[in-house]
Structures are given as C-alpha cells and as structure tokens.
Design a protein around this motif. Structure first.
Motif, short mmCIF file in Angstrom:
data_model
loop_
_atom_site.label_atom_id
_atom_site.label_comp_id
_atom_site.label_asym_id
_atom_site.label_seq_id
_atom_site.Cartn_x
_atom_site.Cartn_y
_atom_site.Cartn_z
N ALA A 517 0.79 -1.46 -1.86
CA ALA A 517 -0.01 -0.36 -2.03
C ALA A 517 -0.28 -1.39 -3.88
N GLU A 518 1.53 -2.13 -4.85
CA GLU A 518 0.75 -2.00 -6.07
C GLU A 518 -0.64 -3.16 -5.99
N PHE A 519 -0.33 -4.80 -4.91
CA PHE A 519 -1.15 -5.48 -4.95
C PHE A 519 -3.34 -5.27 -4.59
N MET A 520 -2.53 -3.90 -3.66
CA MET A 520 -3.97 -3.24 -3.80
C MET A 520 -4.87 -2.09 -5.20
N ARG A 536 -18.98 -9.18 -4.81
CA ARG A 536 -18.31 -8.16 -3.93
C ARG A 536 -18.86 -7.66 -2.35
N LYS A 537 -20.04 -7.98 -2.11
CA LYS A 537 -19.90 -8.16 -0.92
C LYS A 537 -19.55 -9.11 0.38
N THR A 538 -19.12 -9.96 -0.05
CA THR A 538 -18.44 -11.31 0.11
C THR A 538 -16.87 -10.68 0.27
N LEU A 539 -16.73 -10.50 -0.76
CA LEU A 539 -14.50 -9.99 -0.50
C LEU A 539 -14.80 -8.32 0.42
N ILE A 540 -16.01 -7.58 0.40
CA ILE A 540 -15.90 -7.02 1.51
C ILE A 540 -16.04 -7.15 2.77
N THR A 543 -12.13 -8.72 3.37
CA THR A 543 -11.23 -7.90 3.03
C THR A 543 -11.29 -7.56 5.22
N ASN A 544 -12.00 -7.52 5.52
CA ASN A 544 -12.38 -6.95 7.15
C ASN A 544 -12.01 -8.25 7.44
N ASN A 545 -12.16 -8.97 7.31
CA ASN A 545 -11.66 -10.43 8.06
C ASN A 545 -9.78 -10.20 7.85
N THR A 546 -9.47 -9.46 7.52
CA THR A 546 -8.04 -9.35 7.17
C THR A 546 -7.60 -8.91 8.32
N GLU A 552 -10.41 -1.90 2.99
CA GLU A 552 -11.45 -2.73 3.56
C GLU A 552 -12.92 -1.04 2.49
N ASN A 553 -11.50 0.04 3.27
CA ASN A 553 -12.34 1.20 2.93
C ASN A 553 -12.97 1.53 1.05
N ALA A 554 -11.68 1.19 0.69
CA ALA A 554 -11.15 1.25 -1.14
C ALA A 554 -12.52 0.77 -1.47
N LEU A 555 -12.78 -0.51 -0.91
CA LEU A 555 -13.63 -1.42 -1.44
C LEU A 555 -15.06 -1.03 -1.49
N THR A 556 -15.09 -0.74 0.16
CA THR A 556 -16.64 -0.31 0.54
C THR A 556 -16.95 1.24 -0.73
N ARG A 557 -16.30 1.87 -1.22
CA ARG A 557 -16.44 3.29 -1.64
C ARG A 557 -16.40 2.91 -3.39
#
Length: 568
Positions: A517-520, A536-540, A543-546, A552-557
C-alpha cells in the motif's frame, strides 16, 4: 489444413503397500487435494531441513489460491469444483486412496510368517519322512492350491493316512490352511503397487490453452484411456489442477488420476503386469511377428522397464490424438531423439522427482517471469525516451552546425554535463540499469573529451570570430531556448517514470503483503499533472498488464481528475 503439432507430458508413479509407499502416496495426495492444514504441519515425509524451514508462504507459492475455483474433481455425479468439498471430505478421499480395503499390514505380515513356517515344516516332513504316495500327493495339492481350502474336509482326509505324531502334523496342516485362507485375497508382498498416479499435461510452451482444449475434455480423455486399457483397475480419484498459473494465463491445466493397483475381478495386486501385457498387445498390433515383447512375469531390468514406460507413452499419444486432438486439428508428437537425449531433457527428468516447490520451474518462477516481462516493457519505454534523447542530440548537432563558435560549444558542454549528473542520480536508484548507466557515462565522457579538444582549438580564434557572429546571436538564443526546453522535458519525463516503475515493481513483488500500500501511495503521488497525457495513458496500460486492478483504478480516477482540471 495443416495439423498443429504439439507435445504432451504423460508420466506415472507407483506407490506401494509398504510404509514408504503409503507415506509418499499420502504426500502427493495432500498436494493434489489441496489439504492446506496438513501442508502447514511438519509432515513425517519432510526431511529435517524442510521441517525447520517450511512456512505458509512457501506452501502458498505452489499455487494461486485465488484460482482454486478452477480446480475440478471427478465424481459419480460428474465433474464438480474441488472447492465444493470440505477439508474433512478431502481427508476422507485421501484415506480412500491410500488405505487398501480390508488390509492390515501388521496382520498380513503375521499370517505370512505363520504360512511360511507351516509350509516349510510340511515340505520338510514330506522330504525326510517315509510316507505313502497318496499322502504326499494330498499335501502337495494343498500347498499348490491358490483357492480357499476346506479345513474340516482336509482334516478328515488327512486323518485317513497312517503316520507318526499325527496330532502335531495335523496342527501344522491346519495352521497352514487357516493362514492360506486368510491371505487368499491379500497381496503376497507389501511391495506390490497399492495405487498408481498418472499425470496428463499440455506443456505451456505449446501455447494451447483451455479455450482450445478444456480441462473437462482432458479429464474425460484421461478417464476413457484408463477405462479402455485397464478396465479392471478402478480409478480411485481424478482431479484437474488449474491454479498453478498466472491469473491472466489460460495454459498449464493438468490432470492427476489415481488408479487402484488391485484387480477388481481377481483381487490380485498386479497392475504392473497388466500394463506390461497391454504394452505387448500394443507392440504386436503395431509390429506383428517382428515385435520384441516383454516378460509378463514382471521381472524386467532397468532398461526394459524404461522401454515399457516409453511404449505406454506412445499408447497415450495415439489415444489422445484419436479421441481429443485430431478432431481439433492438433497432433501430439514426441520430441526428436536429439532433444530427448539432451542435457536439458535429463535435467527435466531429475526435477520431476522433486516436490513442486523445489523445482526451478513452478508457479513461483512463473511469477518471477511475469515481473521480468514488466521489466522488458519498462526497457521498451526507456528505448522510447532514448529516441527522444536522440532527437535532442540531432537538434544540438544542427545548432552546432549553425553556430560553429566557441560560445555554442561551451553551452552545449554545460548542458551535457548537467544531463549526465541528473541521469547518473536516476540510474543509481535502479540496479537493473547499472550496466546501461556505465555505458552512458562512458559515452558522455568521450563526447566531453572530444568537445574539450575542439574547445582548445577554437579558443585561439574566439576573438576573430566574435565580430563575425553578431548576426547569429538571435538565432543561437532561439536554438538554445529549444535545447533548454527539450532537455528539461527529457529529464522530467525520465525521472518520474523511472520512480513510478520502480515503485510498481516493488508493489508487485510485495503484492498481498505489508508495504504494498505504501508503494501505491508513492505511485499515485508521482502520477501528477506534470506528466504529459500520453505518458499517463502509457503508465495506466502498464498497470493493466500487471493485473493490479486496484492501482489501475486509482490511476484512472486521478487521470480523469487531472483532465477535468485542464478543462476548467
């Protein structure tokens, strides 16, 4: 249409009635039935080092518990999820397989000794004492019988013969007959096979997932194969494991079948001999009179036993091709002999004897491979950044071509030194890119050395060229402004992405444990409006591939919040 070739993994292991066979058989069933409570205990089959070092984390790495719903168990009512069976019910299934019916190893051993002693005395008596031929024939007939002997009828007939110490010898005969009748449906030795485990798997390297060949189809084919070739040896238990894979994969499903070693018709523990007979039938059908057949007594040397196992694999390949693969335009074929004899193949055979947690290729290593794939994706992103750096270099070259003066070279040198310092600080935080950092440092040093040499040559002509380049000052200032902006963009794009990938990698390793959670929070904090929309889209996507849905939901929001703030 051309058939798609693939390989199969078919193997079998025998577990004897003796103490060792029951112990090792119990161990494999504990794993197959996912008896977690017993796995967490210090089982008797573990050696001393395992007893000291085995932990819950070590057990969990053998499979992904979140995929346990995909495991199946074959029942008289059909194939059902293994999760529908409680741990107590699974324990009973284990006992049904390991414990041979109506067999006590202690009593069997005792009656065997009684029978052997009585037989020895009766045989010695026939050999050394004078006795009528009819009496000798009567005793030999009883000793040779494999069926139940009537005790009272035998005593009556035995008493008709004239003999010395009749009561003593009658007692020996009764002891022999009682022990013989008790052991009539019992194995002659505890080294006989109690049950056999058969494994059927389509290796992951073939890329054939459950969307092409389902787990139920694999189980049904395995059942049909056993019933076809060994109808008199019941299937005690059959399961499908589909949880020893990564969540986004659909390959790796495999079937475990446990066959009784006792013939249901005769009561004899002769599965091994029955399999040798089936191999002989297979060879005779294939090769005719030229076939080299094996002794059906069961006495085979090491090489012959290996050949029997090989032919059993051939039988399985033929059956699977006919009943499962060929209708799907797939053909199972053995590896070329050169591959079968390779060092890698030998190593795989050795590893097959190890527990799954001790093999170099297991569910845990699949997780590590997935992390490596993320690192490869990160490297591709680095390559894209490197391409942008190349664009910067091209622009710098054009500016140098236009300026061709000392001031431009000095500014370029300073920019390269600053870029080198920033890259060095970023690369020190990531050991996986250590070698790349060294190469970049060497390249920068070489370039700086070259620039310094050029600077020395140009120092002598600075005063003469200053007057000639006044008109170019505005152009130089414009180009320098472009260089400064590109340098800042490259540095800003590189450093946050490196930090975020590092935190994402650490979170993936610690998934499900403290610290993730800390790393998140670090990742979400770094995912700011300073990053361009494309990055930003590339990083999302990364995250999806992992498979990290929460991140992924947190970054999308947050990406939506950033975009909304731009629209205001």
């Amino acid at each position: 249409m051309t058939m798609r070739n693939c390989t199969l993994f078919y193997s079998f292991a025998n577990y004897g009635l003796n103490k060792k066979g029951r112990r090792t058989g119990k161990a494999t069933l504990i794993h197959s039935l996912r008896l977690k409570e017993q796995l967490e205990l210090k089982q008797k089959y573990l050696n001393k080092s395992h007893e000291l070092m085995r932990t819950k984390n070590e057990i969990n790495v053998e499979w992904d518990s979140s995929l346990s719903h995909a495991n199946l168990l074959d029942t008289p009512c059909g194939m059902v999820p293994l999760d529908t069976f409680t741990q107590a019910q699974r324990q009973q299934l284990l006992l049904d397989v390991v414990e041979p019916p109506l067999l006590s190893t202690v009593n069997t051993s005792d009656f065997g000794k009684i029978k052997s002693r009585a037989k020895y005395k009766l045989s010695d008596w026939i050999k050394n004492d004078s006795f009528c031929d009819a009496g000798i024939a009567f005793i030999k007939e009883i000793l040779a019988s494999e069926d139940v002997v009537n005790v009272q009828h035998s005593i009556y007939q035995f008493n008709l013969f004239d003999m010395k110490r009749k009561s003593q010898r009658t007692e020996q005969l009764v002891s022999y007959i009682n022990a013989h009748n008790t052991l009539i449906d019992k194995p002659k030795t505890l080294n006989f096979t109690n049950f056999q485990e058969v494994l059927f798997k389509i290796p992951i390297v073939n890329g054939i997932g459950t969307d092409i060949v389902s787990g139920k189809e694999m189980m049904q084919t395995m059942k049909e194969f056993i019933v076809h070739f060994y109808p008199d040896y019941p299937i005690k238990l059959m399961l499908l494991h589909d949880d020893e894979r990564l969540a986004h994969e659909n390959t790796g499903a495999h079937v475990h079948a446990f066959i009784s070693g006792q013939n249901a018709l005769t009561g004899k523990y002769d599965l091994r001999i029955a399999q040798i007979k089936k191999v002989n039938e297979f060879l005779f059908k294939r090769d005719g009179m030229s076939a080299t057949l094996f002794s059906e007594t069961g006495r085979l040397n090491y090489e012959q036993a290996g050949d029997v196992a090989k032919h059993m694999q051939e039988m399985f390949y033929e059956f699977v091709n006919e009943h499962l693969f060929h209708p799907k335009n797939i053909n199972a074929a053995f590896h070329p002999e050169s591959v079968r004899k390779s060092e890698k193949r030998k190593q795989m055979r050795k590893e097959a004897k190890l527990a799954k947690r001790d093999r170099p290729f297991n569910y845990h290593t699949r997780l590590l491979e997935d992390v490596d794939s993320l690192e490869i994706k990160a490297k591709k992103l680095d390559d894209k950044i490197s391409q942008r750096e190349k664009v910067v270099d091209d622009l710098e070259s054009k500016a140098a071509y236009l300026s061709e003066n000392c001031e431009t070279l000095i500014i370029k040198r300073d920019a390269l030194e600053q870029q080198c310092i920033k890259q060095e600080a970023a690369f020190q935080q990531n050991q996986r890119r250590h070698s790349k950092k060294i190469r970049l440092e060497q390249e920068v040093d070489e370039r700086l050395s070259t620039k310094r040499k050029e600077e020395k040559k140009l120092d002598e002509s600075i005063l003469l060229k200053q007057q000639k380049h006044t008109e170019l000052d505005s152009a130089i200032a414009e180009k320098q402004s472009i260089l400064d902006r590109l340098s800042v963009m490259a540095t800003q794009a590189l450093y946050p992405i490196q930090k975020m990938l590092e935190h994402m990698n650490n979170r993936l390793i610690l998934k499900g444990r403290a610290g993730a959670a800390e790393f998140m929070q670090h990742i979400i904090k770094a995912f700011s409006a300073d990053l361009p929309t494309e990055l930003r889209k590339t990083l999302i996507k990364i995250t999806n591939n992992t498979g990290d849905t929460e991140l992924e939901n947190a970054l999308t929001r947050k990406d939506s919040q950033i975009n909304d703030s731009f629209d205001m």
